[in-house]
Scaffold this motif. Sequence first.
Motif, PDB file in Angstrom:
ATOM      1  N   SER A 309     -20.475 -29.296  -6.786  1.00 43.89           N
ATOM      2  CA  SER A 309     -21.743 -29.833  -7.285  1.00 43.89           C
ATOM      3  C   SER A 309     -22.186 -29.073  -8.533  1.00 43.89           C
ATOM      4  O   SER A 309     -22.586 -29.676  -9.534  1.00 43.89           O
ATOM      5  CB  SER A 309     -22.820 -29.736  -6.190  1.00 43.89           C
ATOM      6  OG  SER A 309     -24.016 -30.354  -6.599  1.00 43.89           O
ATOM      7  N   MET A 310     -22.119 -27.753  -8.485  1.00 42.12           N
ATOM      8  CA  MET A 310     -22.469 -26.954  -9.654  1.00 42.12           C
ATOM      9  C   MET A 310     -21.563 -27.296 -10.836  1.00 42.12           C
ATOM     10  O   MET A 310     -22.006 -27.389 -11.983  1.00 42.12           O
ATOM     11  CB  MET A 310     -22.351 -25.464  -9.322  1.00 42.12           C
ATOM     12  CG  MET A 310     -23.405 -24.945  -8.373  1.00 42.12           C
ATOM     13  SD  MET A 310     -24.975 -24.670  -9.226  1.00 42.12           S
ATOM     14  CE  MET A 310     -26.007 -24.131  -7.869  1.00 42.12           C
ATOM     15  N   GLY A 331     -35.200 -22.762  -8.570  1.00 40.01           N
ATOM     16  CA  GLY A 331     -35.828 -23.260  -9.781  1.00 40.01           C
ATOM     17  C   GLY A 331     -35.001 -23.086 -11.031  1.00 40.01           C
ATOM     18  O   GLY A 331     -35.406 -23.517 -12.113  1.00 40.01           O
ATOM     19  N   VAL A 332     -33.833 -22.454 -10.898  1.00 36.21           N
ATOM     20  CA  VAL A 332     -32.958 -22.222 -12.054  1.00 36.21           C
ATOM     21  C   VAL A 332     -31.786 -23.201 -12.038  1.00 36.21           C
ATOM     22  O   VAL A 332     -31.585 -23.980 -12.976  1.00 36.21           O
ATOM     23  CB  VAL A 332     -32.456 -20.764 -12.081  1.00 36.21           C
ATOM     24  CG1 VAL A 332     -31.484 -20.561 -13.251  1.00 36.21           C
ATOM     25  CG2 VAL A 332     -33.621 -19.801 -12.166  1.00 36.21           C
ATOM     26  N   ASN A 333     -30.980 -23.159 -10.961  1.00 34.08           N
ATOM     27  CA  ASN A 333     -29.838 -24.070 -10.844  1.00 34.08           C
ATOM     28  C   ASN A 333     -29.879 -24.882  -9.554  1.00 34.08           C
ATOM     29  O   ASN A 333     -28.901 -25.508  -9.171  1.00 34.08           O
ATOM     30  CB  ASN A 333     -28.513 -23.311 -10.948  1.00 34.08           C
ATOM     31  CG  ASN A 333     -28.434 -22.174  -9.938  1.00 34.08           C
ATOM     32  OD1 ASN A 333     -29.227 -22.084  -8.999  1.00 34.08           O
ATOM     33  ND2 ASN A 333     -27.459 -21.289 -10.124  1.00 34.08           N
ATOM     34  N   GLY A 334     -31.009 -24.821  -8.878  1.00 39.59           N
ATOM     35  CA  GLY A 334     -31.197 -25.544  -7.630  1.00 39.59           C
ATOM     36  C   GLY A 334     -32.455 -25.058  -6.952  1.00 39.59           C
ATOM     37  O   GLY A 334     -33.285 -24.370  -7.565  1.00 39.59           O
ATOM     38  N   MET A 361     -32.189 -27.482 -15.546  1.00 38.96           N
ATOM     39  CA  MET A 361     -31.631 -27.075 -14.267  1.00 38.96           C
ATOM     40  C   MET A 361     -30.191 -27.573 -14.116  1.00 38.96           C
ATOM     41  O   MET A 361     -29.334 -26.866 -13.594  1.00 38.96           O
ATOM     42  CB  MET A 361     -32.501 -27.598 -13.117  1.00 38.96           C
ATOM     43  CG  MET A 361     -32.167 -26.971 -11.769  1.00 38.96           C
ATOM     44  SD  MET A 361     -33.162 -27.601 -10.397  1.00 38.96           S
ATOM     45  CE  MET A 361     -34.766 -26.942 -10.836  1.00 38.96           C
ATOM     46  N   ARG A 362     -29.934 -28.776 -14.616  1.00 43.71           N
ATOM     47  CA  ARG A 362     -28.573 -29.304 -14.554  1.00 43.71           C
ATOM     48  C   ARG A 362     -27.618 -28.477 -15.422  1.00 43.71           C
ATOM     49  O   ARG A 362     -26.486 -28.182 -15.024  1.00 43.71           O
ATOM     50  CB  ARG A 362     -28.549 -30.775 -15.002  1.00 43.71           C
ATOM     51  CG  ARG A 362     -29.351 -31.705 -14.109  1.00 43.71           C
ATOM     52  CD  ARG A 362     -29.238 -33.155 -14.551  1.00 43.71           C
ATOM     53  NE  ARG A 362     -27.920 -33.711 -14.261  1.00 43.71           N
ATOM     54  CZ  ARG A 362     -27.565 -34.239 -13.091  1.00 43.71           C
ATOM     55  NH1 ARG A 362     -28.423 -34.268 -12.086  1.00 43.71           N
ATOM     56  NH2 ARG A 362     -26.352 -34.719 -12.915  1.00 43.71           N
ATOM     57  N   LYS A 363     -28.079 -28.093 -16.586  1.00 42.36           N
ATOM     58  CA  LYS A 363     -27.244 -27.278 -17.466  1.00 42.36           C
ATOM     59  C   LYS A 363     -26.985 -25.897 -16.870  1.00 42.36           C
ATOM     60  O   LYS A 363     -25.888 -25.349 -16.981  1.00 42.36           O
ATOM     61  CB  LYS A 363     -27.904 -27.159 -18.839  1.00 42.36           C
ATOM     62  CG  LYS A 363     -27.945 -28.482 -19.600  1.00 42.36           C
ATOM     63  CD  LYS A 363     -28.686 -28.352 -20.923  1.00 42.36           C
ATOM     64  CE  LYS A 363     -28.752 -29.694 -21.648  1.00 42.36           C
ATOM     65  NZ  LYS A 363     -29.516 -29.621 -22.905  1.00 42.36           N
ATOM     66  N   ARG A 364     -28.010 -25.334 -16.228  1.00 47.34           N
ATOM     67  CA  ARG A 364     -27.843 -24.021 -15.594  1.00 47.34           C
ATOM     68  C   ARG A 364     -26.853 -24.095 -14.429  1.00 47.34           C
ATOM     69  O   ARG A 364     -26.097 -23.141 -14.184  1.00 47.34           O
ATOM     70  CB  ARG A 364     -29.189 -23.496 -15.101  1.00 47.34           C
ATOM     71  CG  ARG A 364     -30.186 -23.188 -16.216  1.00 47.34           C
ATOM     72  CD  ARG A 364     -29.773 -21.973 -17.023  1.00 47.34           C
ATOM     73  NE  ARG A 364     -30.750 -21.679 -18.069  1.00 47.34           N
ATOM     74  CZ  ARG A 364     -30.699 -22.111 -19.301  1.00 47.34           C
ATOM     75  NH1 ARG A 364     -29.681 -22.877 -19.675  1.00 47.34           N
ATOM     76  NH2 ARG A 364     -31.622 -21.809 -20.192  1.00 47.34           N
ATOM     77  N   ALA A 365     -26.867 -25.204 -13.705  1.00 52.87           N
ATOM     78  CA  ALA A 365     -25.906 -25.382 -12.613  1.00 52.87           C
ATOM     79  C   ALA A 365     -24.477 -25.356 -13.158  1.00 52.87           C
ATOM     80  O   ALA A 365     -23.597 -24.664 -12.625  1.00 52.87           O
ATOM     81  CB  ALA A 365     -26.176 -26.684 -11.868  1.00 52.87           C
ATOM     82  N   LYS A 366     -24.261 -26.089 -14.231  1.00 53.94           N
ATOM     83  CA  LYS A 366     -22.923 -26.119 -14.853  1.00 53.94           C
ATOM     84  C   LYS A 366     -22.540 -24.744 -15.375  1.00 53.94           C
ATOM     85  O   LYS A 366     -21.379 -24.308 -15.234  1.00 53.94           O
ATOM     86  CB  LYS A 366     -22.922 -27.144 -15.986  1.00 53.94           C
ATOM     87  CG  LYS A 366     -21.598 -27.262 -16.742  1.00 53.94           C
ATOM     88  CD  LYS A 366     -20.525 -27.848 -15.863  1.00 53.94           C
ATOM     89  CE  LYS A 366     -19.283 -28.238 -16.671  1.00 53.94           C
ATOM     90  NZ  LYS A 366     -18.667 -27.108 -17.365  1.00 53.94           N
TER      91      LYS A 366
END
Length: 387
Positions: A309-310, A331-334, A361-366
């Motif tokens: 998912s990340m 609050g950063v990546n999820g 948040m989506r960009k931080r997850a990636k």
Amino acid sequence: MNKGRKLVAYVGPYSFPDGGAAARRIYGNCLSLRSAGYDVVVSSGQLADSQEEMFNGIPVVSLNERRHEHLPTLLKHLMYFSAGKNTISWLDSLERKPDAIILYSGYSPYLIRLLPWARKNNVKLIFDVVEWYDPPNWLSRFMSPYFLNIELAMRFFIKKCDGLIVISEYLKKYYAHQVKNIIKVPPTANLACGDVVERDSSDNAVKFVYAGTPGKKDALSSIILAILRAGASGQNVELHIAGVSRNNLGDFIPVSGFSQSEIDKVIKCHGILSHRDTISLVRSSDYSIILRPNIRSVQAGFPTKFVESMAVGTPVIANLTSDLGVYLKDGVNGLICPNFDVESLVKVIARSVDLAQDQIMRKRAKETADVYFSPDNYSEEFIKLIG
């Protein structure tokens, strides 16, 4: 293969490359090994018409170790103690012996055969430890052939290996006093997913996804109930489920007082999907949800679905089990669910709806996946392990 490079054989009873999370774990580690300068061959226990094939440049040898899968459960588990014989025969047949063998699963039957073979042939034997199943009761620990096999391996045979790859801090701590050569490698992902998908603001429903085969590890019933309650409160939410058909959905819906129309409006079942289609569904969702109990198998393992998912830029909502607290930042990546209960998840879902438009948040997850879950990041660890 280059004779100037060391050869590593990944062996076990798994299916490869179409073997679910296990196969993806092995493939990720093979990419790390190749990046580190090793030749790699995968020996799979799967049944296959052709013994040898190639998968993305990796030789795959199918050894038909899993020929008892059709038998009744008890007999299948008893026959499993004969597993590993074909692997030993294959290793004996190799003109070029591997410098190291990595065993995934297989447990006691494989280890009983591989430990003396590795010593005799001066080959390093490494175990890839990714889980520790919980027996359903104390009697199963000693009376079930399946769980007896696992307990013997986890508590005795694995400690005799030359090195370990562990998937979690829980397992690293358990083996640290008995095995000196240990590296920790979480699941890795090489999905070539490109840029993060921008959320379609014209689609008002906030989309959550659960992907996987529900078992003791995943509280799918609680996730469904939390989403239903969120929908009943007026929030425009949908839960997309990959791995469960609509006909089987009733097995995971507790007595809740929701009508069928209310359920159908919020819960969308996609059935069993290919890995590619599952990843596409996850990528197009606003959040993945992982809710797991605090039991040994959960603490010892690590959810591949979190990593994937990340990797596609979809933030994760989860309670903190295993090593998730190292990577999941609220609050950063999820979003972190503080407790393993429906009420806590309902509150987090309400919060997530307000944040669904947050592309950062989506960009931080990636970015999290790029830093922690890329196979190339663990090349040096494998060099320390194998030499």
